[in-house]
Design a protein around this motif. Structure first.
Motif, PDB file in Angstrom:
ATOM      1  N   CYS A   1       1.911  -4.971  -8.731  1.00 38.86           N
ATOM      2  CA  CYS A   1       1.174  -4.215  -9.826  1.00 38.86           C
ATOM      3  C   CYS A   1       1.515  -4.767 -10.946  1.00 38.86           C
ATOM      4  CB  CYS A   1       1.774  -2.855  -9.774  1.00 38.86           C
ATOM      5  SG  CYS A   1       1.026  -1.834 -11.282  1.00 38.86           S
ATOM      6  N   ARG A   2       0.389  -5.286 -11.792  1.00 44.38           N
ATOM      7  CA  ARG A   2       0.626  -5.817 -13.155  1.00 44.38           C
ATOM      8  C   ARG A   2       0.791  -4.684 -14.228  1.00 44.38           C
ATOM      9  NH1 ARG A   2      -3.399 -10.977 -13.555  1.00 44.38           N
ATOM     10  NH2 ARG A   2      -2.061 -12.089 -11.679  1.00 44.38           N
ATOM     11  N   GLY A   3       0.533  -3.572 -13.886  1.00 41.97           N
ATOM     12  CA  GLY A   3       0.991  -2.418 -14.774  1.00 41.97           C
ATOM     13  C   GLY A   3       2.400  -2.402 -14.974  1.00 41.97           C
ATOM     14  N   CYS A   4       3.125  -1.997 -13.679  1.00 45.97           N
ATOM     15  CA  CYS A   4       4.680  -1.587 -13.828  1.00 45.97           C
ATOM     16  C   CYS A   4       5.452  -2.871 -13.288  1.00 45.97           C
ATOM     17  CB  CYS A   4       4.804  -0.150 -12.935  1.00 45.97           C
ATOM     18  SG  CYS A   4       4.337  -0.311 -11.388  1.00 45.97           S
ATOM     19  N   ARG A   5       4.768  -3.742 -12.899  1.00 48.48           N
ATOM     20  CA  ARG A   5       5.770  -5.013 -12.299  1.00 48.48           C
ATOM     21  C   ARG A   5       6.115  -4.742 -11.012  1.00 48.48           C
ATOM     22  NH1 ARG A   5       3.087  -9.041 -14.089  1.00 48.48           N
ATOM     23  NH2 ARG A   5       4.652 -10.326 -13.314  1.00 48.48           N
ATOM     24  N   LYS A   6       5.753  -3.644 -10.336  1.00 51.06           N
ATOM     25  CA  LYS A   6       6.366  -3.162  -9.033  1.00 51.06           C
ATOM     26  C   LYS A   6       5.904  -3.763  -7.789  1.00 51.06           C
ATOM     27  CE  LYS A   6       9.019   0.780 -10.101  1.00 51.06           C
ATOM     28  NZ  LYS A   6       9.115   2.394 -10.512  1.00 51.06           N
ATOM     29  N   ARG A   7       6.536  -4.222  -6.702  1.00 55.34           N
ATOM     30  CA  ARG A   7       5.930  -4.524  -5.782  1.00 55.34           C
ATOM     31  C   ARG A   7       5.907  -3.443  -4.392  1.00 55.34           C
ATOM     32  NH1 ARG A   7       6.702 -10.026  -5.927  1.00 55.34           N
ATOM     33  NH2 ARG A   7       8.067 -10.457  -7.320  1.00 55.34           N
ATOM     34  N   PHE A   8       4.647  -3.061  -3.855  1.00 59.98           N
ATOM     35  CA  PHE A   8       4.466  -2.628  -2.602  1.00 59.98           C
ATOM     36  C   PHE A   8       3.652  -3.086  -1.597  1.00 59.98           C
ATOM     37  CE2 PHE A   8       0.141  -1.372  -3.660  1.00 59.98           C
ATOM     38  CZ  PHE A   8       0.052  -1.635  -5.301  1.00 59.98           C
ATOM     39  N   SER A   9       3.498  -2.257  -0.503  1.00 63.13           N
ATOM     40  CA  SER A   9       2.768  -2.972   0.427  1.00 63.13           C
ATOM     41  C   SER A   9       1.727  -2.002   0.858  1.00 63.13           C
ATOM     42  CB  SER A   9       3.556  -3.284   1.679  1.00 63.13           C
ATOM     43  OG  SER A   9       3.668  -2.001   2.471  1.00 63.13           O
ATOM     44  N   GLU A  10       0.820  -2.312   1.667  1.00 64.03           N
ATOM     45  CA  GLU A  10      -0.451  -1.315   2.086  1.00 64.03           C
ATOM     46  C   GLU A  10       0.051  -0.167   2.706  1.00 64.03           C
ATOM     47  OE1 GLU A  10      -2.389  -4.209   4.508  1.00 64.03           O
ATOM     48  OE2 GLU A  10      -2.008  -2.958   6.404  1.00 64.03           O
ATOM     49  N   ARG A  11       1.352  -0.156   2.956  1.00 64.15           N
ATOM     50  CA  ARG A  11       1.903   1.258   3.839  1.00 64.15           C
ATOM     51  C   ARG A  11       2.711   1.793   2.752  1.00 64.15           C
ATOM     52  NH1 ARG A  11       4.290  -0.225   9.757  1.00 64.15           N
ATOM     53  NH2 ARG A  11       2.208  -0.183  10.780  1.00 64.15           N
ATOM     54  N   THR A  12       3.083   1.626   1.491  1.00 67.42           N
ATOM     55  CA  THR A  12       3.795   2.367   0.731  1.00 67.42           C
ATOM     56  C   THR A  12       3.217   3.664   0.428  1.00 67.42           C
ATOM     57  OG1 THR A  12       4.603   0.129  -0.563  1.00 67.42           O
ATOM     58  CG2 THR A  12       5.163   2.202  -1.710  1.00 67.42           C
ATOM     59  N   GLY A  13       3.960   4.738   0.540  1.00 69.88           N
ATOM     60  CA  GLY A  13       3.399   6.323   0.246  1.00 69.88           C
ATOM     61  C   GLY A  13       2.814   6.570   1.368  1.00 69.88           C
TER      62      GLY A  13
ATOM     63  N   PHE B   1      -4.912   8.652   8.874  1.00 67.72           N
ATOM     64  CA  PHE B   1      -3.909   9.829   8.393  1.00 67.72           C
ATOM     65  C   PHE B   1      -2.834   8.912   8.166  1.00 67.72           C
ATOM     66  CE2 PHE B   1      -5.321  14.196  10.040  1.00 67.72           C
ATOM     67  CZ  PHE B   1      -5.488  14.622   8.925  1.00 67.72           C
ATOM     68  N   LEU B   2      -2.500   8.249   8.937  1.00 65.74           N
ATOM     69  CA  LEU B   2      -1.209   7.199   9.036  1.00 65.74           C
ATOM     70  C   LEU B   2      -1.137   6.180   8.123  1.00 65.74           C
ATOM     71  CD1 LEU B   2      -0.779   7.192  12.779  1.00 65.74           C
ATOM     72  CD2 LEU B   2       0.620   8.865  11.203  1.00 65.74           C
ATOM     73  N   SER B   3      -2.510   5.696   7.742  1.00 62.77           N
ATOM     74  CA  SER B   3      -2.331   4.625   6.941  1.00 62.77           C
ATOM     75  C   SER B   3      -2.909   4.771   5.569  1.00 62.77           C
ATOM     76  CB  SER B   3      -3.190   3.365   7.788  1.00 62.77           C
ATOM     77  OG  SER B   3      -4.256   4.093   7.882  1.00 62.77           O
ATOM     78  N   SER B   4      -2.955   6.019   5.061  1.00 62.08           N
ATOM     79  CA  SER B   4      -3.353   6.385   3.531  1.00 62.08           C
ATOM     80  C   SER B   4      -2.524   7.216   2.861  1.00 62.08           C
ATOM     81  CB  SER B   4      -4.978   6.717   3.663  1.00 62.08           C
ATOM     82  OG  SER B   4      -4.867   7.950   4.221  1.00 62.08           O
ATOM     83  N   ARG B   5      -2.685   7.326   1.648  1.00 61.06           N
ATOM     84  CA  ARG B   5      -1.747   8.334   1.189  1.00 61.06           C
ATOM     85  C   ARG B   5      -2.516   9.748   0.599  1.00 61.06           C
ATOM     86  NH1 ARG B   5      -1.551   3.331  -2.215  1.00 61.06           N
ATOM     87  NH2 ARG B   5      -0.184   1.944  -1.371  1.00 61.06           N
ATOM     88  N   GLY B   6      -3.514   9.880   1.571  1.00 52.65           N
ATOM     89  CA  GLY B   6      -4.078  11.468   1.177  1.00 52.65           C
ATOM     90  C   GLY B   6      -5.469  11.116   1.226  1.00 52.65           C
ATOM     91  N   PHE B   7      -6.426  12.225   0.997  1.00 52.71           N
ATOM     92  CA  PHE B   7      -7.813  11.925   1.165  1.00 52.71           C
ATOM     93  C   PHE B   7      -8.267  11.369  -0.048  1.00 52.71           C
ATOM     94  CE2 PHE B   7     -10.654  15.165  -1.079  1.00 52.71           C
ATOM     95  CZ  PHE B   7      -9.653  15.785  -1.484  1.00 52.71           C
ATOM     96  N   GLU B   8      -7.662  11.570  -1.194  1.00 55.53           N
ATOM     97  CA  GLU B   8      -8.388  10.991  -2.426  1.00 55.53           C
ATOM     98  C   GLU B   8      -8.211   9.416  -2.550  1.00 55.53           C
ATOM     99  OE1 GLU B   8      -6.159  13.556  -5.310  1.00 55.53           O
ATOM    100  OE2 GLU B   8      -7.808  14.899  -5.675  1.00 55.53           O
ATOM    101  N   SER B   9      -7.058   9.078  -1.830  1.00 52.36           N
ATOM    102  CA  SER B   9      -7.000   7.515  -1.852  1.00 52.36           C
ATOM    103  C   SER B   9      -8.067   6.936  -0.811  1.00 52.36           C
ATOM    104  CB  SER B   9      -5.642   7.147  -1.260  1.00 52.36           C
ATOM    105  OG  SER B   9      -5.632   7.296   0.028  1.00 52.36           O
ATOM    106  N   LEU B  10      -8.537   7.860   0.011  1.00 51.74           N
ATOM    107  CA  LEU B  10      -9.725   7.215   1.019  1.00 51.74           C
ATOM    108  C   LEU B  10     -11.014   6.743   0.188  1.00 51.74           C
ATOM    109  CD1 LEU B  10      -9.603   9.453   4.163  1.00 51.74           C
ATOM    110  CD2 LEU B  10      -8.725   7.071   3.758  1.00 51.74           C
ATOM    111  N   THR B  11     -11.396   7.542  -0.775  1.00 51.38           N
ATOM    112  CA  THR B  11     -12.531   7.324  -1.615  1.00 51.38           C
ATOM    113  C   THR B  11     -12.376   6.311  -2.633  1.00 51.38           C
ATOM    114  OG1 THR B  11     -11.751   9.387  -2.763  1.00 51.38           O
ATOM    115  CG2 THR B  11     -13.248   9.699  -1.220  1.00 51.38           C
ATOM    116  N   ASN B  12     -11.133   5.969  -2.808  1.00 53.32           N
ATOM    117  CA  ASN B  12     -10.975   4.836  -3.858  1.00 53.32           C
ATOM    118  C   ASN B  12     -11.188   3.607  -3.375  1.00 53.32           C
ATOM    119  OD1 ASN B  12     -10.097   6.426  -5.873  1.00 53.32           O
ATOM    120  ND2 ASN B  12      -7.851   6.586  -5.129  1.00 53.32           N
TER     121      ASN B  12
END
Ligand SMILES: [Zn+2]
Length: 331
Positions: free
Chosen positions: A30-42, A320-331
């Protein structure tokens, strides 16, 4: 892709890592907070080395009625793993529980279902009760709350159901027999009415919020049934015909629950059958019911969330298993 830490969209790809089964997981920076994450985070799959196809299969087996141990034996995994996967999905409950869209007419049905938990106690002392609230037309299952059949259980379940339903302008609130639902709701949804030209006959008194109608259906010992409206309605609220006051769809859902959720079916006393286990299993069942499984009595291929206008298509357990909730699906 949105950063799960700061919600920034200034995100770049940052290599991949691989799992035992060879599947590649994309990493991000992330260029905003410089943190690393993966597609599975959260997501429920976060920090899990198991392939999501395996976890998805386990959840399918569990929500089609197989027990924890049987599922573990088929997949050659320990029953503790199955329980943990189920808990990971249940922990995402909030991200998959949006309130009802505003302005709809909804019928809330409430009922409870019982199963044996732990020691062989009489039903009234057992923790094996689950309070269930369902919306009639969409079959959207808004609340499943397990525990001891006490006033606190009714209070908690009623509060959850009211939080969910309150944005709606017109609410019909029908429960079976049990008065504690209405008593608890009265604390949350009654208003003080001032005497005015229009409301003179009501005088100064407390009534239900405008648009809310509350009735219970009482089954007598001789099989005779009567309908009772609890507390006065707001003068602008119209009242439904008595034949519409029932919780039949919730009762039908309770039978389906016994079929699809082993914790509500077996009569014998099982290891680790606790109120936590019951809550975990019924929560996963509820999420799958609302989002994944088109209901047989509804329009073809329509899930309850689709009928309520909350989402436009059924989703898969894998999503369900690979997203962070239904709002993240529409993003
Ligand atoms: Zn960030």
């Amino acid at each position: 892709m949105q950063c799960p830490h700061c919600q920034s969209r200034q995100v770049v790809k940052n290599g991949k890592h691989h799992h035992q089964d060879g599947s590649a997981i994309q990493n991000y920076l992330c260029r905003g907070c410089r943190k690393r994450f993966s597609e599975r985070t959260g997501t429920p799959m976060c920090r899990l080395r198991t392939p999501s196809s395996m976890v998805s299969l386990a959840m399918k087996m569990r929500t089609e009625g197989m027990g924890i141990r049987a599922s573990g034996r088929v997949l050659e995994k320990s029953h503790v793993s199955i329980m943990r996967w189920e808990q990971r999905l249940a922990d995402q409950e909030k991200q998959w529980s949006p309130p009802v869209p505003e302005g709809r007419v909804i019928t809330v049905e409430g009922d409870e279902v019982y199963t044996r938990v732990g020691e062989n106690l009489p039903p009234q002392e057992s923790e094996g009760w689950t309070v269930i609230f369902l919306e009639r037309d969409s079959r959207y299952w808004s609340v499943a709350k397990a525990g001891l059949k006490t006033i606190e259980l009714f209070a908690q379940a009623t509060q959850l159901a009211w939080q969910w339903a309150a944005p709606s302008a017109f609410i019909r609130w029908f429960t079976d027999g049990e008065r504690r639902y209405a008593q608890q709701l009265w604390k949350l949804a009654s208003i003080y009415l001032k005497s005015s030209e229009v409301t003179r006959e009501y005088g100064h008194c407390k009534v239900w919020r405008e648009g809310l109608e509350v009735a219970i259906k009482i089954k007598g010992s001789q099989g005779n049934r009567r309908v009772e409206w609890v507390k006065p309605e707001h003068p602008y609220t119209s009242i439904s015909p008595a034949c519409e006051v029932h919780a039949n769809h919730t009762e039908a859902n309770n039978s389906a629950l016994r079929r699809r959720c082993s914790a509500y079916r077996r009569r014998q006393n099982l290891y680790a059958k606790t109120v936590e286990g019951l809550q975990r299993a019924v929560t996963v069942q509820r999420l799958v019911h609302n989002w994944v499984r088109p209901h047989w009595s509804l329009d073809k291929n329509m899930t309850p969330t689709m009928l309520l206008g909350l989402y436009h298509r059924p989703i898969s357990i894998l999503e369900f298993l690979s997203s962070r909730g239904f709002e993240s699906l529409t993003n």
